[in-house]
Scaffold this active site. Structure first.
Site, PDB file in Angstrom:
ATOM      1  N   LYS A 120     -23.524  17.810  22.559  1.00 29.98           N
ATOM      2  CA  LYS A 120     -22.502  17.193  21.709  1.00 29.98           C
ATOM      3  C   LYS A 120     -21.430  18.238  21.422  1.00 29.98           C
ATOM      4  O   LYS A 120     -21.744  19.352  20.979  1.00 29.98           O
ATOM      5  CB  LYS A 120     -23.170  16.727  20.409  1.00 29.98           C
ATOM      6  CG  LYS A 120     -22.232  16.041  19.429  1.00 29.98           C
ATOM      7  CD  LYS A 120     -21.811  14.683  19.905  1.00 29.98           C
ATOM      8  CE  LYS A 120     -20.773  14.108  18.938  1.00 29.98           C
ATOM      9  NZ  LYS A 120     -19.430  14.728  19.186  1.00 29.98           N
ATOM     10  N   LYS A 227     -25.862   1.254  27.548  1.00 36.27           N
ATOM     11  CA  LYS A 227     -26.821   1.257  26.432  1.00 36.27           C
ATOM     12  C   LYS A 227     -27.317  -0.172  26.196  1.00 36.27           C
ATOM     13  O   LYS A 227     -26.510  -1.115  26.113  1.00 36.27           O
ATOM     14  CB  LYS A 227     -26.160   1.800  25.159  1.00 36.27           C
ATOM     15  CG  LYS A 227     -25.764   3.272  25.289  1.00 36.27           C
ATOM     16  CD  LYS A 227     -25.076   3.753  24.051  1.00 36.27           C
ATOM     17  CE  LYS A 227     -24.449   5.115  24.287  1.00 36.27           C
ATOM     18  NZ  LYS A 227     -25.307   6.222  23.913  1.00 36.27           N
TER      19      LYS A 227
HETATM   20  O1  LIG Z   1     -27.119  10.198  25.731  1.00 32.11           O
HETATM   21  C1  LIG Z   1     -27.958  10.867  25.094  1.00 32.11           C
HETATM   22  O2  LIG Z   1     -28.380  11.978  25.463  1.00 32.11           O
HETATM   23  C2  LIG Z   1     -28.539  10.325  23.799  1.00 32.11           C
HETATM   24  C3  LIG Z   1     -27.763   9.213  23.152  1.00 32.11           C
HETATM   25  C4  LIG Z   1     -26.435   9.663  22.594  1.00 32.11           C
HETATM   26  O3  LIG Z   1     -25.967  10.746  22.876  1.00 32.11           O
HETATM   27  C5  LIG Z   1     -25.719   8.781  21.722  1.00 32.11           C
HETATM   28  C6  LIG Z   1     -26.311   7.654  21.234  1.00 32.11           C
HETATM   29  C7  LIG Z   1     -25.636   6.795  20.340  1.00 32.11           C
HETATM   30  C8  LIG Z   1     -24.409   7.103  19.901  1.00 32.11           C
HETATM   31  C9  LIG Z   1     -23.795   8.393  20.184  1.00 32.11           C
HETATM   32  O4  LIG Z   1     -23.947   9.219  19.096  1.00 32.11           O
HETATM   33  C10 LIG Z   1     -24.321   9.138  21.377  1.00 32.11           C
HETATM   34  C11 LIG Z   1     -23.363   8.877  22.536  1.00 32.11           C
HETATM   35  O5  LIG Z   1     -22.153   8.806  22.283  1.00 32.11           O
HETATM   36  O6  LIG Z   1     -23.795   8.764  23.692  1.00 32.11           O
HETATM   37 MG   LIG Z   2     -21.668   9.013  24.378  1.00 34.83          MG
END
Ligand SMILES: O=C(O)CCC(=O)C1=CC=C[C@@H](O)[C@@H]1C(=O)O
Ligand SMILES: [Mg+2]
Length: 343
Positions: A120, A227
């Site tokens: 992140k 997702k």
């Molecule tokens: O992709 C991953 O490693 C885990 C999921 C993830 O990063 C996320 C899940 C849900 C919302 C967001 O904060 C974030 C994303 O943006 O992909």
């Molecule tokens: Mg993302």
């Protein structure tokens, strides 16, 4: 990429009565080990349908129209048809919150066997120097053969994204997820950053768009993040994958292991998965709702239904006021789905 007509709003094949969704529903609150997307405690509503346990957990700030697509997913997984699966295990990446570099090894140790790390970055209040240090620590942890990707959650301008991708160049990014906000900006960045050789992944431009395929049609991304809950469930998401004509990464919505099971079944129904999936996020919780959480083992998670444990449900139970809030949220989302079905 096929010429898709305008997408119809997300709708499950059939909508069970509201009473069936609420009768034995449980609302849990699971603490996260590290703050992620501004969340320290993740709430979710869990209910058992004829297929098994399913999850409804749109982020609390989402309005009813968006939450209704998540409820369509809940219904699809609990009551709908099961897609054929072609794998029993799904390779997953580690997910690294926007933490100081010194915390990186301790967090990544919770993802045994994972050779890919999603970092992140561009967190409000952070600096590019913080992000570079975190990416460098992730690269050091996974070694030269590992893979490192970033997710900026739309927080850069195109110019800031170019500067950031240049700064990350020594760490050889696998791809950059949603570096900028809009489809035109993604397209501009993809063209500007092409010499850097960093593929651009679309996430919010898929799951928060009226037309989840618009970004693919615009040629604004090299791959799509898919997702299950946000896109209306396994059946609806498979339709998007089939029409997109791009590589995809199935990722979680920071669900409990019940929702991760939905994501794992989605990933297992997609013929080609060239990237590790963002489904290792059970490791982000200090507790779960099952005695067999879908934690990463040897870099992968199982494709299986999850049975909740009554003692763990009781231990994770959200306060009554939150249970009432979630029940009202289901009622509103259910009414929106029925409105869609009637229109
Ligand atoms: O992709 C991953 O490693 C885990 C999921 C993830 O990063 C996320 C899940 C849900 C919302 C967001 O904060 C974030 C994303 O943006 O992909
Ligand atoms: Mg993302």
């Amino acid at each position: 990429m096929s010429d898709a007509s305008q997408p119809s709003p997300v709708l499950p094949p059939s909508i069970p009565p509201l009473a069936d969704l609420l009768r034995d529903a449980h609302v849990v609150a699971l603490p996260l080990r590290n703050r992620f997307r501004g969340v320290d405690v993740r709430e979710a509503l869990l209910v058992e349908g004829p297929n098994g346990w399913t999850e409804f957990s749109p982020f609390v700030e989402y309005e009813t129209e968006e939450a209704a697509s998540w409820l369509a997913a809940t219904i699809d997984f609990g009551w709908g048809p099961s897609a054929p699966v072609s794998r029993r295990r799904v390779e997953v990446n580690a997910t690294l919150p926007a933490v100081p570099a010194e915390l990186v090894p301790g967090i990544l140790a919770r993802y045994p066997g994972c050779r890919t790390v999603k970092v992140k970055v561009a967190e409000p209040g952070g600096t590019l120097a913080d992000d570079v240090a975190r990416v460098a620590a992730a690269r050091k942890y996974v070694g030269d053969d590992g893979r490192v990707r970033i997710d900026a959650n739309m927080n850069w301008t195109v110019d800031e994204a170019v500067d950031a991708l240049l700064a990350f160049a020594p760490y050889r990014l696998e791809y950059a997820e949603q570096p900028v906000r809009t489809v035109p900006e993604l397209k501009a960045l993809r063209e500007l950053a092409a010499p850097l050789g960093v593929p651009i992944a679309a996430d919010e431009s898929v799951r928060k768009a009226t037309d989840p395929l618009a970004v693919a049609r615009a040629g604004a991304a090299d791959l799509l993040v898919i997702k299950a809950q946000p896109l209306g469930g396994v059946t609806a998401a498979l339709g998007i994958v089939a029409e997109a004509g791009l590589p995809v990464v199935v990722s979680s919505a920071i669900d409990t292991s019940v929702g991760l099971s939905m994501g794992a079944h989605l990933a297992a129904s997609i013929p080609s998965l060239p990237y590790a999936c963002g489904l290792g996020t059970a490791a982000m919780f200090t507790s779960d709702v099952t005695r067999e959480p879908l934690l990463p083992v040897d870099g992968a998670i199982d494709v299986r239904r999850v049975d909740v444990d009554v003692d763990l449900l009781r231990a994770a139970a959200a306060p009554d006021i939150r249970r009432a809030w979630w029940f009202e949220r289901v009622r509103a989302a259910h009414a929106e789905l029925e409105r869609r079905a009637a229109s």
